[in-house]
Structures are given as structure tokens and as C-alpha cells.
Design a protein around this motif. Sequence first.
Motif, PDB file in Angstrom:
ATOM      1  N   LEU A 261       0.798  -1.220   0.000  1.00  0.00           N
ATOM      2  CA  LEU A 261       0.000   0.000   0.000  1.00  0.00           C
ATOM      3  C   LEU A 261       0.833   1.274   0.000  1.00  0.00           C
ATOM      4  CD1 LEU A 261      -2.670  -0.966   2.706  1.00  0.00           C
ATOM      5  CD2 LEU A 261      -2.766  -1.327   0.223  1.00  0.00           C
ATOM      6  N   LYS A 262       0.273   2.303  -0.626  1.00  0.00           N
ATOM      7  CA  LYS A 262       0.764   3.659  -0.422  1.00  0.00           C
ATOM      8  C   LYS A 262       0.130   4.266   0.832  1.00  0.00           C
ATOM      9  CE  LYS A 262       1.848   5.094  -5.170  1.00  0.00           C
ATOM     10  NZ  LYS A 262       1.776   6.222  -6.140  1.00  0.00           N
ATOM     11  N   CYS A 263      -1.150   3.956   1.043  1.00  0.00           N
ATOM     12  CA  CYS A 263      -1.873   4.584   2.141  1.00  0.00           C
ATOM     13  C   CYS A 263      -2.975   3.652   2.621  1.00  0.00           C
ATOM     14  CB  CYS A 263      -2.469   5.913   1.677  1.00  0.00           C
ATOM     15  SG  CYS A 263      -3.461   6.777   2.920  1.00  0.00           S
ATOM     16  N   PHE A 264      -3.195   3.650   3.926  1.00  0.00           N
ATOM     17  CA  PHE A 264      -4.270   2.887   4.549  1.00  0.00           C
ATOM     18  C   PHE A 264      -5.166   3.858   5.308  1.00  0.00           C
ATOM     19  CE2 PHE A 264      -5.983   0.507   8.244  1.00  0.00           C
ATOM     20  CZ  PHE A 264      -6.697  -0.471   7.552  1.00  0.00           C
ATOM     21  N   HIS A 265      -6.463   3.816   5.020  1.00  0.00           N
ATOM     22  CA  HIS A 265      -7.428   4.666   5.713  1.00  0.00           C
ATOM     23  C   HIS A 265      -8.071   3.855   6.821  1.00  0.00           C
ATOM     24  CE1 HIS A 265     -11.270   7.363   5.547  1.00  0.00           C
ATOM     25  NE2 HIS A 265     -10.524   7.594   6.617  1.00  0.00           N
ATOM     26  N   ALA A 266      -7.722   4.165   8.052  1.00  0.00           N
ATOM     27  CA  ALA A 266      -8.203   3.418   9.219  1.00  0.00           C
ATOM     28  C   ALA A 266      -9.505   4.031   9.714  1.00  0.00           C
ATOM     29  CB  ALA A 266      -7.145   3.409  10.319  1.00  0.00           C
ATOM     30  N   GLY A 267     -10.565   3.842   8.944  1.00  0.00           N
ATOM     31  CA  GLY A 267     -11.850   4.434   9.282  1.00  0.00           C
ATOM     32  C   GLY A 267     -12.512   3.747  10.458  1.00  0.00           C
ATOM     33  N   GLY A 268     -13.507   4.435  11.034  1.00  0.00           N
ATOM     34  CA  GLY A 268     -14.234   3.877  12.165  1.00  0.00           C
ATOM     35  C   GLY A 268     -13.324   3.629  13.360  1.00  0.00           C
ATOM     36  N   HIS A 269     -13.566   2.540  14.077  1.00  0.00           N
ATOM     37  CA  HIS A 269     -12.778   2.217  15.257  1.00  0.00           C
ATOM     38  C   HIS A 269     -11.364   1.749  14.917  1.00  0.00           C
ATOM     39  CE1 HIS A 269     -16.068   2.962  17.892  1.00  0.00           C
ATOM     40  NE2 HIS A 269     -15.532   2.352  18.928  1.00  0.00           N
ATOM     41  N   ALA A 270     -11.114   1.447  13.648  1.00  0.00           N
ATOM     42  CA  ALA A 270      -9.781   0.960  13.267  1.00  0.00           C
ATOM     43  C   ALA A 270      -8.692   1.960  13.622  1.00  0.00           C
ATOM     44  CB  ALA A 270      -9.742   0.635  11.772  1.00  0.00           C
ATOM     45  N   LYS A 271      -9.012   3.257  13.627  1.00  0.00           N
ATOM     46  CA  LYS A 271      -7.990   4.256  13.953  1.00  0.00           C
ATOM     47  C   LYS A 271      -7.492   4.122  15.383  1.00  0.00           C
ATOM     48  CE  LYS A 271     -11.580   7.806  14.560  1.00  0.00           C
ATOM     49  NZ  LYS A 271     -12.604   7.189  13.670  1.00  0.00           N
ATOM     50  N   TYR A 272      -8.339   3.589  16.264  1.00  0.00           N
ATOM     51  CA  TYR A 272      -7.933   3.445  17.663  1.00  0.00           C
ATOM     52  C   TYR A 272      -7.049   2.225  17.885  1.00  0.00           C
ATOM     53  CZ  TYR A 272     -11.652   6.853  18.173  1.00  0.00           C
ATOM     54  OH  TYR A 272     -12.444   7.984  18.044  1.00  0.00           O
ATOM     55  N   TRP A 273      -6.855   1.420  16.853  1.00  0.00           N
ATOM     56  CA  TRP A 273      -5.980   0.256  16.953  1.00  0.00           C
ATOM     57  C   TRP A 273      -4.587   0.538  16.381  1.00  0.00           C
ATOM     58  CZ3 TRP A 273     -10.296  -2.699  13.961  1.00  0.00           C
ATOM     59  CH2 TRP A 273     -11.434  -2.822  14.787  1.00  0.00           C
ATOM     60  N   LEU A 274      -4.391   1.734  15.804  1.00  0.00           N
ATOM     61  CA  LEU A 274      -3.120   2.032  15.138  1.00  0.00           C
ATOM     62  C   LEU A 274      -1.940   2.026  16.109  1.00  0.00           C
ATOM     63  CD1 LEU A 274      -4.176   4.905  12.694  1.00  0.00           C
ATOM     64  CD2 LEU A 274      -3.585   2.544  12.093  1.00  0.00           C
ATOM     65  N   ALA A 275      -2.141   2.586  17.300  1.00  0.00           N
ATOM     66  CA  ALA A 275      -1.022   2.690  18.242  1.00  0.00           C
ATOM     67  C   ALA A 275      -0.461   1.315  18.577  1.00  0.00           C
ATOM     68  CB  ALA A 275      -1.471   3.413  19.509  1.00  0.00           C
ATOM     69  N   GLU A 276      -1.322   0.377  18.963  1.00  0.00           N
ATOM     70  CA  GLU A 276      -0.854  -0.957  19.318  1.00  0.00           C
ATOM     71  C   GLU A 276      -0.302  -1.685  18.102  1.00  0.00           C
ATOM     72  OE1 GLU A 276      -2.429  -5.071  21.507  1.00  0.00           O
ATOM     73  OE2 GLU A 276      -3.789  -3.340  21.268  1.00  0.00           O
ATOM     74  N   ALA A 277      -0.942  -1.486  16.955  1.00  0.00           N
ATOM     75  CA  ALA A 277      -0.462  -2.146  15.743  1.00  0.00           C
ATOM     76  C   ALA A 277       0.939  -1.682  15.372  1.00  0.00           C
ATOM     77  CB  ALA A 277      -1.428  -1.888  14.585  1.00  0.00           C
ATOM     78  N   GLN A 278       1.191  -0.382  15.491  1.00  0.00           N
ATOM     79  CA  GLN A 278       2.534   0.110  15.179  1.00  0.00           C
ATOM     80  C   GLN A 278       3.540  -0.380  16.212  1.00  0.00           C
ATOM     81  OE1 GLN A 278       3.919   4.158  15.843  1.00  0.00           O
ATOM     82  NE2 GLN A 278       4.307   4.349  13.647  1.00  0.00           N
ATOM     83  N   GLN A 279       3.141  -0.368  17.469  1.00  0.00           N
ATOM     84  CA  GLN A 279       4.032  -0.837  18.532  1.00  0.00           C
ATOM     85  C   GLN A 279       4.434  -2.299  18.306  1.00  0.00           C
ATOM     86  OE1 GLN A 279       2.308  -0.531  22.432  1.00  0.00           O
ATOM     87  NE2 GLN A 279       4.215  -0.987  23.490  1.00  0.00           N
ATOM     88  N   ASN A 280       3.515  -3.078  17.747  1.00  0.00           N
ATOM     89  CA  ASN A 280       3.792  -4.486  17.473  1.00  0.00           C
ATOM     90  C   ASN A 280       4.440  -4.728  16.122  1.00  0.00           C
ATOM     91  OD1 ASN A 280       2.634  -5.085  19.938  1.00  0.00           O
ATOM     92  ND2 ASN A 280       0.643  -5.654  19.085  1.00  0.00           N
ATOM     93  N   GLY A 281       4.780  -3.652  15.417  1.00  0.00           N
ATOM     94  CA  GLY A 281       5.461  -3.782  14.128  1.00  0.00           C
ATOM     95  C   GLY A 281       4.595  -4.309  13.004  1.00  0.00           C
ATOM     96  N   LEU A 282       3.293  -4.045  13.068  1.00  0.00           N
ATOM     97  CA  LEU A 282       2.372  -4.611  12.083  1.00  0.00           C
ATOM     98  C   LEU A 282       2.097  -3.693  10.904  1.00  0.00           C
ATOM     99  CD1 LEU A 282      -0.302  -6.105  14.528  1.00  0.00           C
ATOM    100  CD2 LEU A 282       1.646  -7.273  13.464  1.00  0.00           C
TER     101      LEU A 282
END
Length: 328
Positions: A261-282
Motif C-alpha cells: 500500500l501507499k496509504c491505509f485509511h483506518a476508518g471507524g474504530h480501526a484508527k484506535y488500533w493504530l497505536a498498538e499495531a505500530q508498537q507491534n510492528g504490524l
Amino acid sequence: MPSVEITASSASPRRVFMVLSPRSLGYSKFALESLFRNSAEQIHLHLITDSAADKESLVEEITQRQSPGAHLWTVYAEDELAGREESLFAPYVHLRQFRHGHPCWRKITDPVLLSQDGDEMVLLDPDLYFPNRFCFEPTPETGVLLMWQRPCCLLPAETVRSGMEQGIRFAHHVDIGVGAWRAPVDLEWLDWLIGRLNVQQHSRVMHIEAIIWAALAMHIGGGYLDPNLWQCWRFHQHRRVLLKLGVPGVKLLGAESFSKLKCFHAGGHAKYWLAEAQQNGLLDGGQTHISPGQILPYEELIPSDFYREQRAKDILRRLGYYSLFRQY
């Protein structure tokens, strides 16, 4: 954070805009960080916020916690553009009212206030993530580029229905996480559209913005950004069930193919999962996507299809589906 390496170019910085409240920095800081880190082109990011205090908070965020490197950035409070609004929007009553509706609506109005004829306006939502080194698509001379998503997410339905009954056409499957168009804009038509849709009755409904973009898409043309490169989170039935069963949202994010991907749009509640996802290297793909992607033609939302879909949603609502599987 390391300084960003910018592709050598004699071109002007890409003109990028984001309407941003400091209250969203819990997730929008990841959009800013990944944008500054992974944009292979120099950008000039224009952040548009509400108050002088909000502006101060965003300046603090970028100067103390972000690393813009060679990129440029400017922050504007709403009132700082009042003079430009008075001069450019003076004849357009509906457009001026629209600018002071939901803050998200200023993603339509305020880049226009900050642009001259011929200037590009690349528009970003704050709930994005840029997982790889990338370039934005070229902004067309005419028309507007928007992201693609399923299903139809134009709300409120009664506003869409009202528009259709007046002969207004809407593009189907639009997502407004990323967009791009150029000044000048047909302000007379835009003012007419806002008035005909009577959007002021929904002045606190952010989704009205998508309806305006869908109408603009059919009016001025353009196309969808390649969904294989510019992807919108889709909360389909399988994911609803998994979340209902207790599967963590971050695990669902980890199943996405971020390296493509060039860009991922984390719409809805998905945006609140970004912090943990990045911390886990995902989230970070470690790839490079600087070649332009294909632009797909807009598909019109046919009134008969829209009415049929709304009838199906009404049945599901009466059966309690939306109470059981709440939107995330």
C-alpha cells in the motif's frame, strides 16, 4: 526519529491539506509521522484547525514530537481565514454557512481559500497511515480524485434521496480519506448544491462531506485512486463476527497487506488500533511505491439501486442487526 530523505526534484512541494483537531492526536499523530517519514516528494502540509489554542497545540506537536525533516508545514486557525472567506465567498451564502458547519466540512472550503488558480489541493483525513515510501498520484488538471470503498457509505440517506429526487447525481463507493483536485473551483455550482441539499439541517453530521464529494465527482469528473494502493478499512460481516467473539481489533489490522500500500485509511474504530499495531510492528511495509497508480472511472450510484439497498437496511434494522453488530 531520523530525518526524511527527499527525492531530488526541481518541482514545487506537493500542496497537502489536513483538517486537524489536537484532540485527535491520539491516532492522527501516526498519520503525521508516517507522512513525514515516507513521502518521497517534498510536501507543504497545511494543517487547518479551529482555535488559536488548537493551533498552538499543533505547532507544539510538530516542533516537539514530529520530525518533518525537509518537508514544509503551516498551521491555520479558522478565524485566520475569515478575511479570505469574506472576499472569495462573499456572493455565496450557502457556502459561507457550510464552512461554519461541521469542522470536517472545511476540508472542502479551506484549501480553496488557501489556493490560487492552478494550485493543487491534496486532501488528507487524520486517520490515515502511510506504511511505505511513496509518492502521491499526479493531481489532474480537471476533475477530482477520491478513494474507493465498499459498500455505499453516503449518509444521511434522506439527504442522498433528496438530491436524487432533484436530479443530482452521486458517485458510488467513494471514500474521502484522500482526495486531490485543483483551483479554481466552480463556487457558484458548489453553493447551489449545498443549498439544494439543505445540509444546514445536519450541521453537526460529518458524513455530509462525503455526499458533497460524491456529487462533485459526477459533476466535474476524475476517478478513484487505485484501491490496491490506497486502501480503506472495510468492516465487513466476517470482521463484525470476529470482534463480537472477542478477537482484538489490532489482530484484524495485522491481517492487512501493508507492504503493498501507499496509504491505509483506518476508518471507524480501526484508527484506535493504530497505536498498538505500530508498537507491534504490524504497519510498516518497508517497500517503495513511487510509480503512479491507475485511476479508475467513477461509477454512478443509480437511484433504484440505492433505494433497494436502503430497504434492505431498514429490514436489518428492524430485525436488530445493527444493535447486535454495532459499527466500529
